[in-house]
Each structure stands twice: as structure tokens, then as C-alpha cells.
Design a protein around this motif. Sequence first.
Motif, PDB file in Angstrom:
ATOM      1  N   LYS B  36      -9.391  -2.438   4.695  1.00 35.19           N
ATOM      2  CA  LYS B  36      -8.679  -1.170   4.151  1.00 35.19           C
ATOM      3  C   LYS B  36      -9.644   0.092   4.625  1.00 35.19           C
ATOM      4  O   LYS B  36     -10.790  -0.129   4.555  1.00 35.19           O
ATOM      5  N   VAL B  38     -11.204   3.325   3.315  1.00 31.91           N
ATOM      6  CA  VAL B  38     -11.710   3.877   2.223  1.00 31.91           C
ATOM      7  C   VAL B  38     -12.636   4.919   1.980  1.00 31.91           C
ATOM      8  O   VAL B  38     -13.219   5.356   3.163  1.00 31.91           O
ATOM      9  N   ILE B  46      -7.694   4.686  -0.755  1.00 31.71           N
ATOM     10  CA  ILE B  46      -7.433   3.980   0.279  1.00 31.71           C
ATOM     11  C   ILE B  46      -6.604   4.824   1.078  1.00 31.71           C
ATOM     12  O   ILE B  46      -5.847   5.560   0.567  1.00 31.71           O
ATOM     13  N   ASP B  49      -4.819   1.259   6.743  1.00 34.82           N
ATOM     14  CA  ASP B  49      -5.510  -0.124   7.464  1.00 34.82           C
ATOM     15  C   ASP B  49      -6.461   0.404   8.580  1.00 34.82           C
ATOM     16  O   ASP B  49      -6.442   1.552   9.036  1.00 34.82           O
TER      17      ASP B  49
END
Lengths: 385, 385
Positions: B36, B38, B46, B49
Motif C-alpha cells: 500500500k 502510505v 493509505i 496501491d
Amino acid sequence: MNKVLILGAGQLARMMELAGTPLNLDVKAFDVRTDKVVSPIYPDRIYGDLKDGITNADVITAEFEHVAHDVLAECELSNKLFPTSNAIKIGGDRRLEKALLKSCNVSNANHYFINNKGDFDKALKCLSLPIIFKTALDGYDGKGQWRLKSTDDADVIWQDMADFLTASQTSVEQGIVAEQMVPFDREVSLVGVRRINGDTAVYPLTENHHTNGILSVSVAATVNSQLQQQAGAVFKALADKLNYVGVLAIEFFQVGEQLLVNEIAPRVHNSGHWTQQGADTCQFENHLRAICDLPLGSTALIRPTAMINIIGEDSVPNEVLAIPSATIHWYNKGKRVGRKMGHINVSGDTELQLAEHLQTLAKILDKKAYPDLIDFAKNYLEKLS
Amino acid sequence: MNKVLILGAGQLARMMELAGTPLNLDVKAFDVRTDKVVSPIYPDRIYGDLKDGITNADVITAEFEHVAHDVLAECELSNKLFPTSNAIKIGGDRRLEKALLKSCNVSNANHYFINNKGDFDKALKCLSLPIIFKTALDGYDGKGQWRLKSTDDADVIWQDMADFLTASQTSVEQGIVAEQMVPFDREVSLVGVRRINGDTAVYPLTENHHTNGILSVSVAATVNSQLQQQAGAVFKALADKLNYVGVLAIEFFQVGEQLLVNEIAPRVHNSGHWTQQGADTCQFENHLRAICDLPLGSTALIRPTAMINIIGEDSVPNEVLAIPSATIHWYNKGKRVGRKMGHINVSGDTELQLAEHLQTLAKILDKKAYPDLIDFAKNYLEKLS
């Protein structure tokens, strides 16, 4: 004790979060415009309302002195507020500020409080011209001020002030403080910090320059030890009297070898931003250390450093970054005329080198956006030669 | 060009976000453990992806060299990756690293590549004892190493290595590099930075000390100009050869007046953490400037500075903060034996003052957690006297 709530979510809170994160301090801010607790770095990240913020915090502090009194009262009830609401309110009300200075026997300009026409007429008798009238509440960056240079203008100015007083919608009654204008040589400020146990530390005196009533340049370099001592004594007297905890800034007028207090700010201060690059510990970290009851960091000057405010501009030429020691601090704010958008710190191994870096900077920056900088840099260099 | 994606979301990414935020750089990190994107400061926040991260970024970089090759390939396809995947891979594979050094004619220890027993036997013939065997991939902080001091131990060590090679589940074939151990006088490292246009800047050489195979102390102080020049030439040769963009760190063994490259790291480096307090511009900001195509910041030493790693501990006595110039940088990581949890930077106006601050620090810190620090500080002070 590492969760900090700041009242106010502007650039000062942002710089406190940036300074506190390496210390594993969890810094959040209460945005008074939205009534939400946010991360100052990520203002769209919301952590509840004031009640949640107070509950989740170990300590609470403020980044500005014009916090609504009910908010201060609610925070104070939790016993987590540093400095006290009393100290914060004093910074937001020139009448309380003058009373504090008087109680500590600290020199400042002759003044008179005005609530009506009778007071205004008396002020004109007590004080000699020129006189500057300042709103008791909510004034900052030169806003809410009137200057009287000739009695011919008295009626016009009084009418304007009277309209202002009538229109005021402050929760505490608004008022005006008339001050005899001081023919000062320069403006300086002292940023100091006091811990819960009474330990204090002060940074070197900083010379400040204003453009259109807003701070434009602060320089920390050579210190006159007599002045430094004088300012330090004022800091100690005021901070002890208030049982102050955190960073407290004091602005002075220098007249000859004497310092007169102009105003105090119960918080980290724009004239202390140079400490990020120029001091052992920056003011933001020291404020957090003080309120979290950690040892104060050294306030020693590492090297001569100047701060230049970026006002109303949201970019600077990239060449600024090529000046050795130049560091840019943006506040991530929307562009608006007259708004403090960021600042540049620039240092030198010597004061002469600092002056040279300032010269280079002044040449790179847009003359319209920094109208006084070229002259300031030129004069600064000449003064050293 | 102000949105940066970092591959890896550890302390190096965190310190890059802290350094980049004042420049209004939007720094996000791809956490390879969770796949993810972040915020390194707020890892629970988050942003999608890897695909989202690549799309949203202006530039992509890495905080470690052991990034999966398919991730590097995907990033490189976007034309946003700096440095190149080739440069990152070289830092993660000792065989490629040795090939690079050879192609640039840069001095390093005699070595031999091992994939099987035959290679192992040949290595023992080509190199003289003692020999250090290092895994080609994934080795760091002294892990994945064997030392052979006597041929009596050869069989046992080979068996252990053979088991290791069999068990390896790396996507690229694992291997071993045998190196003749160098009887070095000390270990030093050079952190340098190269911009897209080829501009380079290097920090002063840093002296490094290890405890149980992990960096414990780095000191940047007096620089031997001959060594600095030698190291700078190696940096230039390698960085230019790789058409490198960003911070590149080179670890050296110093043998007499000669520097032999130990290894290179295509990223900001632990031995450069002192730059946060000791240099004009810290390595984290300079890496970001380089990859965002901004002017490089000055790499000049402000004052002698040392960095002390905090390993396996999640607190230090508060008195540390009372040492003038001491700054603590926590990484907000869970406590684990041997884990790098944070670091302390400490400076002095002179090298002698730095040595005194180090003495004070060594006395305050727990001897079990910092076993070599008292001796290090004592020797450092004696060396100056």
C-alpha cells in the motif's frame, strides 16, 4: 506525556508538528474555523471535535492569542493547558498587556485607554503627538491601527474609531489603546522559553524590519550584551509573574540604549523562525519541550541567520535554493494578497557572509513582492563595512 | 514536479517526508510489506496501491536497494524512477557492485564469486586468510556473513553456506562473494548527491564505528583533504557511470592513505544522518532536490557533529535533551532487539566541544544498550588532546 493539542491549525502548528515528530510527539491541532481537530501537516485528516481533542491530549497549547474565551475555559478545565488562559488572553488584549507591564514595572510607551469620546479627548491631552491608536483586541500585522500626526485630523480619526467600536462584535468589550509614538532606533524582539519547573532560556535578540506593517525580515547576529541582559530581565519578570510555560515572545522598541516593550505574544513567534537554522534548538521544539516537561534545549546561536517572510507569493525562483544555507519553509496555504505564505532562512559563517547571501537573495527575488529587501541587504552590508 | 513516491516506508522515507514538507513536496511511500502507498509519518493513512502510487507521483525513488525487481520494472516503465532500477539493483547485489567498481577502475578488496563447492575451493586458493564471505543479495547490518580465519573451519563454513544457498528463495539467483579481509585502519563513508543535469556535491567524509556489525556512531569533523579528494573522485566516477540521480553513499576501508570501496548504497544512508544538524542541507532534502530537479543544497559542514544510533531501545533518559546541541530523532517503530529505533545527533562549536558532549552523552546512556560508546568517547577525546 507526548500527545499535544494546539489551539489553531496554521503555520505555527504545522512547524510544531514538524519539530515534534522526530521526538515522537503526537501533535494535533484544533482548527478554530472548522471546530475540528486535524493534523497540521495533513489538515484534511480529522480527529474529532474539541472535546475529543481535549480528552486525547496530554497537554494543550495555543498557536495564537485570539482564541475564543469559551474554548480556553474548556481547555483550562482539563488542567492540561500551557500556558494558562490568563497568559494567552493577555497576549490578545492590549489593556491586560499594559496592566501586566505596569505590575512588573516594565518600561513601555506612555498610553491611555479609550472607550468613548471623553477618553479620546483626555488621551490627546495626556499624550503628545504623534499618537498611535490600536484596537485592544484582535489587532495584528498592523491591522486595526490609526495614526494621529496633527490635531486637524482628530475628528475624522475619532469618527472612524467610533464606527469601529460600534461595529465590533467581540465577546469581550472592544476598546482602543492610545500610545504615544516612540521615535525608536530599531525594533528588536526576544524569544524565550520557560519550563514548568521555572527553568528559562532566551534566544539572542533579533532585529526586525516591517514592510507595510507586516514583519518582512528578522536577523539574529551580533548581540549587544547590555541589551540582551535588559531584554532577558524583562522576559524573566514577565514569565515568572505569569508562571508561564512555553515560548513567550517580546517585541521591543530600542531607543538609544533602552528597550521599551511594544507587545508580547504568548506563543512561538514569526521573529523566531530563524531559530530553525540558526539556533541549537528551534523555538518550535523548545515550546514543545517546555509544555511536555522535557529539558529545554540550548538557545545558543549557531551562526548569523536571517529570516525573510514570503508574503502573498506561492513560489520563489529555484535559484534561491542554490544560495548556500538558504532553506525555504512553505506553509501549504492558498495564495492571498498580504498573507504569510512561507519564509526563507539564510545563514552565514560570519555576519559578512550572511550579508552577501542576503544580497544574492535580494537580487533573485521579485522586487515587487519584496520591495524593501534590496535596500535592507545593501544597508546591512554597508553597516558591516 | 512535487509529488514523490518512495519505494519503502521506513525511517528513511519518514525523514524524507519531514525534510520535504517545508519545501511543499508531497512525499508518499510504498510499503512493500502491505503493498500500500502510505504517508511515512502517518503509516495508517493509505493512498491506494502501487499502480495508484505510480500514477499519482511525479517522481519515484527508493529508500532501500532490496526492492523486488518486478516493482522496480513497473516503476521504471513510468519514466519517473530516480535513480534507475539498474543503479538500485547494483546496490542490492554484491556481484553487480563488484562489476561496477571494476568497470570504473575503483580499488576494492580482492574477491571471488562463489556458486558451488568448486568456486569455494578456488576462492581459498586465490585469496589469503582471513576471508569474509558475504551473500550476494539481501545482506545488511552484518547479516549473511561468514568469516574464515583458519582452513580447519572451511568444511563447516562451506556446509553452512551451502545450506544457506539451497534455502535461498530469492527471485534472482543467490550467490556468495568471498572477499579477502582488509586490515583497515578505519571505516569511512562518503555521501554525495547528483542532479539530473550532472551537478554533483559531496558531504565531508564521515568516520563510522560498528557494534556487533551494526553502525553505532558516525562522526563528521576534521577532513583530510587528500582522502576527501580520493573519495570524491570515486563518487564522481561511479555516479557519472550510472548516470545517477539522487543521494549515493559509498563505504570505504581506509588502509594507510588509501581508500578501498567496501560497498555502495544507492540511497540516503545511516552514516549521513548527522547532516540533519551538521550540514548546510541534510541528505534527505538533497536527495529530494536532486530527484525533483531542484538546485542541490550546499553540503558544507556547519560544525563537527556525531550521530549515535539508538538500537533496540524505545526511550533514552530525558537528560540527553539537556546536552547542548543534542537532538533526538525517533522512527516511531516497535521495539525489537537489534532494530534501529532512532538516532541522536550531537554537535560542538569545536571538535573538542563535540568530544565533551559525547562524553556526557555516553555517561547518561545505558551501558548495556550502548556498549562501546564510553570507550569511543574516551578515545575520541584522547585523540584530540
